[in-house]
Scaffold this motif. Structure first.
Motif, short mmCIF file in Angstrom:
data_model
loop_
_atom_site.label_atom_id
_atom_site.label_comp_id
_atom_site.label_asym_id
_atom_site.label_seq_id
_atom_site.Cartn_x
_atom_site.Cartn_y
_atom_site.Cartn_z
N VAL A 60 0.88 -1.18 0.00
CA VAL A 60 0.00 0.00 0.00
C VAL A 60 0.91 1.22 0.00
O VAL A 60 1.55 1.54 1.01
N PRO A 61 1.01 1.94 -1.12
CA PRO A 61 1.95 3.06 -1.21
C PRO A 61 1.65 4.14 -0.17
O PRO A 61 0.50 4.49 0.08
N GLY A 62 2.74 4.67 0.43
CA GLY A 62 2.63 5.78 1.35
C GLY A 62 2.76 7.10 0.60
O GLY A 62 3.15 7.13 -0.58
N PRO A 63 2.47 8.23 1.27
CA PRO A 63 2.50 9.54 0.59
C PRO A 63 3.88 9.93 0.08
O PRO A 63 3.97 10.70 -0.89
N ASP A 64 4.94 9.44 0.70
CA ASP A 64 6.29 9.82 0.28
C ASP A 64 6.99 8.73 -0.52
O ASP A 64 8.17 8.87 -0.85
N ASP A 65 6.27 7.65 -0.83
CA ASP A 65 6.88 6.55 -1.57
C ASP A 65 7.07 6.89 -3.04
O ASP A 65 6.35 7.72 -3.61
N ILE A 66 8.04 6.22 -3.65
CA ILE A 66 8.17 6.25 -5.10
C ILE A 66 7.20 5.21 -5.66
O ILE A 66 7.20 4.05 -5.22
N LEU A 67 6.35 5.62 -6.59
CA LEU A 67 5.34 4.71 -7.13
C LEU A 67 5.95 3.81 -8.20
O LEU A 67 6.75 4.24 -9.02
N ALA A 68 5.57 2.52 -8.17
CA ALA A 68 6.12 1.54 -9.10
C ALA A 68 5.07 0.50 -9.43
O ALA A 68 4.07 0.35 -8.72
N GLU A 69 5.30 -0.21 -10.52
CA GLU A 69 4.42 -1.31 -10.95
C GLU A 69 5.23 -2.60 -10.97
O GLU A 69 6.37 -2.62 -11.45
N VAL A 70 4.64 -3.67 -10.44
CA VAL A 70 5.31 -4.97 -10.48
C VAL A 70 5.33 -5.45 -11.92
O VAL A 70 4.28 -5.64 -12.55
N TYR A 71 6.54 -5.66 -12.45
CA TYR A 71 6.71 -5.97 -13.86
C TYR A 71 7.02 -7.46 -14.08
O TYR A 71 6.48 -8.10 -14.97
N VAL A 72 7.90 -8.02 -13.23
CA VAL A 72 8.27 -9.43 -13.29
C VAL A 72 8.46 -9.93 -11.87
O VAL A 72 9.00 -9.23 -11.02
N ARG A 73 8.00 -11.17 -11.62
CA ARG A 73 8.24 -11.81 -10.32
C ARG A 73 9.10 -13.05 -10.55
O ARG A 73 8.79 -13.88 -11.39
N GLU A 74 10.19 -13.17 -9.78
CA GLU A 74 11.13 -14.28 -9.94
C GLU A 74 11.29 -15.00 -8.60
O GLU A 74 12.14 -14.66 -7.79
N PRO A 75 10.46 -16.02 -8.34
CA PRO A 75 10.58 -16.75 -7.07
C PRO A 75 11.78 -17.69 -7.10
O PRO A 75 11.96 -18.46 -8.05
N LEU A 76 12.59 -17.65 -6.03
CA LEU A 76 13.80 -18.46 -5.97
C LEU A 76 13.81 -19.38 -4.76
O LEU A 76 14.85 -19.91 -4.39
N GLY A 77 12.67 -19.58 -4.15
CA GLY A 77 12.59 -20.47 -3.00
C GLY A 77 12.79 -19.71 -1.71
O GLY A 77 11.84 -19.38 -1.01
N ASP A 78 14.06 -19.42 -1.38
CA ASP A 78 14.35 -18.73 -0.12
C ASP A 78 14.18 -17.22 -0.23
O ASP A 78 14.25 -16.50 0.77
#
Length: 363
Positions: free
Chosen positions: A295-313
């Motif tokens: 949940v973005p905060g007022p001072d956060d840099i806004l971004a979009e999740v583009y790729v997810r790379e699960p590696l286990g740990d």
């Protein structure tokens, strides 16, 4: 054991300069790694120390002696290569004993010292086997044993684990570290693998294009990279970089040329870059220091999740900020979907600033 000093070392091959004016001291009993990409001059430096290459300029000291004019066999060093170079017709025992027999050591001394090296390397059970009957890790241990029995002042190792698979490399890293702790002998180790350098070394010397970039402990080199090259070369994934300009005022900001990335530096950072104005700066942050807020905060840099790379740990997310991609390393418990809008923050004490023209860190 001995200190090794390299003073203003230069090595040229025709018009090509492989090593530029290198100054480096390896302390007595230290494990130092020469780290860098292929062609950076690390192996050439090692071969000059060993006496296998004649330097174009500069001096090399092993202990108090200048060894510039000494042959490799007179420098009291032992070298372990990437290729094991074992004699195929000899048993492991005879391969390890070879340098002692060449020195005409007494048979009982040969037996005692080979046995001591074999126990240290945990290979007593295979001394009667020939190299063709040994696995890659066992062959590398025999090669190490052959170097150990000479009891040299300095061990020089040129990428000795490169030909092993990942599991064996991990095991041999532990063995080499344990071996150094037991022997206390000066070791100079060459590798392009940052994992080897970070996990085994007491200090790391990072080289690029024949130039020494930084010397420091693994934590120093990782947390306080001195140049853009070091920051980019060390770390998995590599450090995130954003070209920025400093905008001074009541609320100083670091902004990218597109205007999609805007970061508020703390007072210390602002002081460091104040006065540079329109000069080119590079903002850097490691992936583990990019904090994602679902949940973005007022001072956060806004971004979009583009790729997810699960590696286990862990999970690595590629985050799109405008047209720029920043990578974030998170625990596997954070589950985000591609297309999610999130906020990102970065602790100022974990970010880095570099001068683009000099490629030097701004500290």
């Amino acid at each position: 054991m001995a200190e090794v000093r390299v003073v203003n070392l230069q090595k040229k091959f025709g018009d090509f300069t492989a090593v530029h004016n290198l100054d480096l001291t390896i302390e007595d009993g230290e494990f130092l790694t020469l780290l860098g990409p292929s062609g950076c001059g690390k192996t050439t430096t090692l071969r000059c120390i060993a006496g296998l290459e004649r330097q174009t300029g500069g001096d090399i000291f092993i202990g108090p002696r200048v060894v510039n004019d000494l042959k490799a066999g007179d420098r009291d060093i032992a070298m372990v290569f990437q290729f094991y170079a074992l004699y195929p017709h000899m048993s492991a025992f005879d391969n390890i004993a070879f340098p002692l027999r060449a020195q005409k050591s007494a048979p009982e001394e040969v037996t005692a010292r080979v046995g001591q090296a074999a126990r240290a390397l945990r290979i007593e059970y295979l001394l009667n086997r020939r190299p063709s009957k040994l696995g890659a890790g066992e062959q590398q241990r025999v090669a190490l044993g052959r170097a150990m029995v000479r009891r040299p002042q300095v061990f020089l190792m040129d990428e000795p684990l490169t030909n092993l698979d990942a599991k064996l490399r991990g095991e041999m890293r532990l063995e080499l570290k344990r071996l150094h702790q037991e022997l206390g002998t000066t070791m100079v180790y060459v590798t392009h693998d940052q994992t080897e350098a970070l996990s085994m070394s007491q200090r790391i010397a990072v080289m690029n294009k024949g130039v020494l970039q930084q010397v420091g402990t693994p934590l120093d080199v990782y947390n306080h990279p001195a140049t853009l090259f070091v920051a980019d070369f060390i770390g998995t994934p590599p450090m995130n970089f954003v070209p920025v300009r400093f905008a001074d005022g009541e609320a100083p900001r670091l902004r990218d040329p597109e205007g999609t990335f805007s970061y508020a530096p703390n007072d210390e950072q602002a002081t460091r870059v104040r006065g540079k104005g329109d000069e080119g700066l590079m903002f850097g942050v490691r992936s583990e220091d990019v904090e994602i807020n679902p949940v973005p905060g007022p001072d956060d840099i806004l971004a979009e999740v583009y790729v997810r790379e699960p590696l286990g740990d862990e999970t690595i997310y590629d985050l799109k900020v405008g047209e720029r991609i920043l990578r974030a390393k998170t625990p596997p418990t954070l589950r985000l979907n591609v297309g999610d809008r999130v906020g990102i923050t970065m602790p100022p004490q974990r970010t880095h600033l570099f001068d683009v023209a000099s490629e030097q860190a701004i500290y």
